[in-house]
Motif scaffolding. Structure first.
Motif, PDB file in Angstrom:
ATOM      1  N   ASP A 424      49.697 -13.895 -24.599  1.00 39.21           N
ATOM      2  CA  ASP A 424      49.907 -12.577 -25.211  1.00 39.21           C
ATOM      3  C   ASP A 424      48.647 -12.100 -25.929  1.00 39.21           C
ATOM      4  N   GLU A 425      48.007 -13.045 -26.603  1.00 34.77           N
ATOM      5  CA  GLU A 425      46.761 -12.685 -27.312  1.00 34.77           C
ATOM      6  C   GLU A 425      45.691 -12.235 -26.325  1.00 34.77           C
ATOM      7  N   ARG A 426      45.637 -12.925 -25.166  1.00 35.92           N
ATOM      8  CA  ARG A 426      44.620 -12.585 -24.162  1.00 35.92           C
ATOM      9  C   ARG A 426      44.906 -11.210 -23.568  1.00 35.92           C
ATOM     10  N   THR A 427      46.190 -10.927 -23.302  1.00 34.88           N
ATOM     11  CA  THR A 427      46.554  -9.627 -22.746  1.00 34.88           C
ATOM     12  C   THR A 427      46.139  -8.523 -23.712  1.00 34.88           C
ATOM     13  N   LYS A 428      46.384  -8.787 -24.988  1.00 46.05           N
ATOM     14  CA  LYS A 428      46.030  -7.803 -26.012  1.00 46.05           C
ATOM     15  C   LYS A 428      44.502  -7.609 -26.051  1.00 46.05           C
ATOM     16  N   ALA A 429      43.782  -8.721 -25.992  1.00 41.46           N
ATOM     17  CA  ALA A 429      42.313  -8.658 -26.026  1.00 41.46           C
ATOM     18  C   ALA A 429      41.792  -7.840 -24.846  1.00 41.46           C
TER      19      ALA A 429
END
Ligand SMILES: Nc1ncnc2c1ncn2[C@@H]1O[C@H](COP(=O)(O)OP(=O)(O)OP(=O)(O)O)[C@@H](O)[C@H]1O
Ligand SMILES: [Zn+2]
Length: 464
Positions: A424-429
């Motif tokens: 999820d953090e990567r998608t947001k990034a």
């Protein structure tokens, strides 16, 4: 093992009445609301004492009651237009949800007051027959002047107590310290038939009766929050010892307060956080870890910041567990010579852990030992280690954390959540066009053995 006994104001060697067996009673919640972080402290601490005693080989019979009839319950039930029983049922159910999530083992017996009315009446009759109780207009009171050692737990004479206490004027009582064993029924209240007319039990009598019924006249440990020392536990002693002529409980344990801005967290002051609310923000294992990070007798100021600190401490321990579980799948072989040389470190940590817990359940020190062990593991277990050595480290880590019931999820269970969080953090990034961070996260996952595939339906993952 030493326990601080409020009765003697000393740390005393713990010797149970019957070898190998411990009879323990902990005052439970009044069930008219979700319980708060302050209430959670005795439940978690004394659960940990029980687990530790079991770890040391004792067979523990653990009783924790539910107060399911009392003024607060009756008022709330009337407000909600349901019966006291329905309200209590609801909050007993909710109690178990939170207690389970806090890692609190179910008591051997969870008795309810309303299921013990017959025994309560018999007990009061005994006190009346022995001259310790008197009846006024359908109420029954305990005559504190008759019980010579009244005040022995709170270490105050009855005269001091009378002078110091602000007690409501009650024309019916002979002496100000006397307390109700039985209360005559008032309009809109639940009631039971008794020799003194319809009514219900006072608060203190329930614990004397249930402790006697399920554990016998003399028990090993009676525990609760510090506020229960007086009058609740003092009154329990008076009732039980007046009736049996025997010592009621041999060790009395009291936990200190959870405070907010140095003031006791309590329902009446409104400065409380329910465990249920906290569970929306934190895994409740964090709350358990937070409680055990302090000595149970010390006051603790509660804040979000403290919980966040506990969360990151717990995460560090999970990293150690995760690392060991990953390595165990990939290592092989027997102890190497250099490993044999440091093996006695493991028995040293175990010994230190036991010494801490033996010292009046010093969970704060016990957790420090677990951190030392984690540090030792982090620097001494690697891809180069033997399976035998890693397994010994792992077994001790699981044994010690298991006694406190922390770090209790396996890597697999824990990992799925962690992986999803990173994805999820990567998608947001990526959305924020922070490709450097996105790549870093992909690499971090790869190091954990996780490969990502970006598809139209979103990012999927699999193990290498
Ligand atoms: N702030 C606190 N810190 C530690 N223990 C507490 C605190 N408040 C209550 N306790 C303990 O919680 C246990 C459950 O008690 P109970 O459900 O009767 O709560 P309570 O005393 O009514 O709570 P409150 O003081 O909020 O009204 C008792 O052992 C009590 O001593
Ligand atoms: Zn009690």
């Amino acid at each position: 093992m030493k326990l601080y006994n409020t009765l003697t104001r000393k740390k005393e060697e713990f010797v149970p009445l019957e070898e190998g067996k411990v009879k323990m009673y902990v005052c439970g919640p009044t069930v008219y609301n979700y319980f708060h972080i302050g209430n959670a402290r005795p439940f978690i601490i004394f659960d940990t004492l029980r687990r530790y005693l079991e770890y040391r080989g004792y067979e523990v019979t653990y009783v924790q009651n539910f107060t399911d009839v009392d003024d607060k319950i009756i008022n709330k039930a009337n407000e909600e237009g349901i019966s006291a029983e329905e309200l209590a049922d609801k909050y007993i159910n909710e109690y178990f949800k939170d207690a389970d999530a806090l890692g609190i083992k179910r008591a051997t017996i969870h008795p309810r007051v309303t299921e013990n009315i017959k025994d309560i009446i018999e007990f009061i009759k005994d006190l009346e027959n022995k001259g310790y109780a008197y009846v006024v207009d359908g109420d029954v009171y305990f005559d504190t002047k008759k019980f010579k050692s009244y005040g022995k737990l709170s270490k105050q004479s009855i005269e001091d107590l009378e002078a110091g206490a602000r007690i409501e004027v009650n024309e019916k009582k002979k002496n100000p310290m006397d307390f109700a064993l039985w209360k005559a029924k008032k309009e809109g209240e639940p009631g039971w038939d008794s020799p003194w007319g319809e009514g219900r039990p006072g608060w203190h009598i329930e614990c004397s009766v249930m402790s006697n019924r399920y554990l016998g006249e003399t028990i090993d440990i009676h525990a609760g929050g510090q506020d229960l020392t007086f009058p609740h536990h003092e009154n329990e002693i008076a009732q039980s010892e007046a009736r049996s002529g025997k010592v009621f409980s041999r060790y009395w344990l009291h936990n200190g307060y959870i405070n907010v801005n140095n003031e006791k967290m309590s329902k009446s002051k409104g400065n409380f956080f329910t465990v249920r609310d906290i569970s929306k923000q934190f895994d409740l294992e964090v709350v358990r870890f937070f409680m055990l990070s302090a000595h149970y007798k010390n006051p603790v100021n509660f804040s979000d910041e403290m919980l966040k600190q506990a969360q990151s401490g717990l995460e560090r321990l999970y990293n150690t567990r995760g690392k060991l579980e990953f390595l165990l799948e990939n290592l092989s072989g027997n102890l190497k010579d250099e490993e044999k040389n440091i093996l006695d470190k493991l028995s040293y940590y175990k010994q230190k852990f036991i010494e801490s817990m033996d010292d009046d359940i010093n969970t704060a020190d016990a957790i420090s030992v677990i951190f030392e062990l984690a540090k030792f593991i982090n620097s001494n277990v690697s891809e180069e280690s033997s399976l035998e050595f890693s397994k010994k480290c792992y077994d001790l880590f699981i044994e010690l954390t298991g006694v406190l019931n922390i770090v209790n999820k396996k890597r697999e269970e824990n990992l799925d959540e962690e992986i999803q969080k990173l994805i999820d953090e990567r998608t947001k990034a990526k959305k924020e066009k922070n490709y450097q961070l996105a790549d870093e996260i992909r690499q971090r996952l790869l190091d954990m053995g996780i490969v990502l595939e970006d598809t139209r339906q979103g990012t999927k993952w699999r193990r290498v």
